[in-house]
Write an enzyme that holds these catalytic residues in place. Structure first.
Site, PDB file in Angstrom:
ATOM      1  N   ASP A  69     -26.680 -38.066  40.127  1.00  0.00           N
ATOM      2  CA  ASP A  69     -25.629 -38.037  39.101  1.00  0.00           C
ATOM      3  C   ASP A  69     -24.397 -37.262  39.579  1.00  0.00           C
ATOM      4  OD1 ASP A  69     -25.155 -39.295  36.641  1.00  0.00           O
ATOM      5  OD2 ASP A  69     -25.140 -37.375  35.625  1.00  0.00           O
ATOM      6  N   GLU A 124     -18.142 -30.357  34.448  1.00  0.00           N
ATOM      7  CA  GLU A 124     -19.401 -31.023  34.777  1.00  0.00           C
ATOM      8  C   GLU A 124     -19.688 -30.897  36.277  1.00  0.00           C
ATOM      9  OE1 GLU A 124     -19.693 -34.420  32.076  1.00  0.00           O
ATOM     10  OE2 GLU A 124     -20.629 -35.488  33.732  1.00  0.00           O
ATOM     11  N   GLU A 139     -19.959 -42.838  28.495  1.00  0.00           N
ATOM     12  CA  GLU A 139     -20.151 -41.517  27.876  1.00  0.00           C
ATOM     13  C   GLU A 139     -21.171 -41.598  26.732  1.00  0.00           C
ATOM     14  OE1 GLU A 139     -19.130 -39.424  29.816  1.00  0.00           O
ATOM     15  OE2 GLU A 139     -17.054 -38.794  29.551  1.00  0.00           O
ATOM     16  N   GLU A 150     -26.563 -48.514  33.624  1.00  0.00           N
ATOM     17  CA  GLU A 150     -27.170 -47.257  33.141  1.00  0.00           C
ATOM     18  C   GLU A 150     -28.700 -47.337  33.236  1.00  0.00           C
ATOM     19  OE1 GLU A 150     -25.955 -44.269  32.274  1.00  0.00           O
ATOM     20  OE2 GLU A 150     -23.848 -44.807  32.496  1.00  0.00           O
TER      21      GLU A 150
END
Ligand SMILES: Cc1ncc(CN)c(N)n1
Length: 230
Positions: free
Chosen positions: A56, A97, A149, A219
């Site tokens: 990620d 992040e 998101e 995803e």
């Protein structure tokens, strides 16, 4: 019995809600993936979590330029100047992040410089790059941005619900995307997407729907890297 809604009726309730109902199976495949459910029920394999963390980090580094491209499109094409503030707040949280990934990786002993992007990650990053093209309409890009998101928000919020058995060392991760503030930011993106989709020509509407489905598929593949893929 409910008949087929006219375009005007769909616009009133919001195209995103309509699409989420229409595509609920793939949406819940992305937001209730076995990897997320394993965090929620406390059975998560911590090696799988570390895999996700490293992959990620690479994704987020590609996601930031994508968000920058959405900002450029908003500046050029948006009919509402406040869109830029919402997108900018997203960029600011990506800055946090990236810093968070670095400190979290150090905690878990993951060497980020040695992480090799897996195929699903490479494919997703390539897809993001295709959306950065100036030929991609703002409406299509903001729909993709919202979906990317929103999947994380819905997934990690699930791990914070009452009754979940998320391991204590993972609650901070879940709060990062599952918190109310992130939820409100996703709602702001959804509102922008709905406003744009409500006044877009049919061909762009179709492109946005196809793009949304591609995001959801990517995803699922992304989660599969950590849990359940062949
Ligand atoms: C794969 C993925 N999708 C979404 C997010 C949320 N920015 C993320 N960090 N990584």
């Amino acid at each position: 019995m409910e008949g087929k809604k006219t375009r005007e009726e769909v616009e009133k309730s919001g195209m995103i809600d309509t699409w989420m109902r229409k595509h609920r199976l793939i949406y819940s495949g992305a937001t209730k993936h076995p990897f997320i459910l394993s965090i929620r029920d406390g059975t998560v394999d911590l090696e799988a979590f570390k895999t996700w963390l490293g992959q990620d980090y690479i994704f987020v580094r590609a996601f930031a330029p994508f968000v920058a491209s959405v900002l450029i499109k908003a500046w050029k094409e948006s009919d509402d100047s406040s869109d830029m503030e919402v997108i900018l707040s997203g960029m600011a949280s990506l800055n946090d992040e990236i810093a968070w990934f670095k400190s979290e990786a150090a905690k878990w002993g993951v060497q980020l410089s040695e992480v090799v992007p897996q195929k699903a990650n490479q494919d997703y990053c390539r897809f993001l790059e295709s959306l950065m093209s100036p030929d991609v309409e703002y409406t299509v890009a903001i729909t993709a941005f919202w979906a990317i998101e929103a999947v994380y928000q819905a997934s990690f919020a699930l791990c914070l619900e009452d009754g979940s058995k998320t391991p204590a060392e993972l609650t901070e991760t879940c709060r990062r995307w599952g918190n109310d503030g992130f939820g409100q930011y996703c709602n702001s993106l959804q509102k922008i997407a709905n406003r744009r989709l409500g006044k877009t020509p049919d061909d762009v509407l179709t492109k946005a729907e196809v793009t949304l489905l591609r995001v959801l598929e990517h995803e699922v593949e992304f989660w599969n890297m950590s849990h359940g893929s062949a």
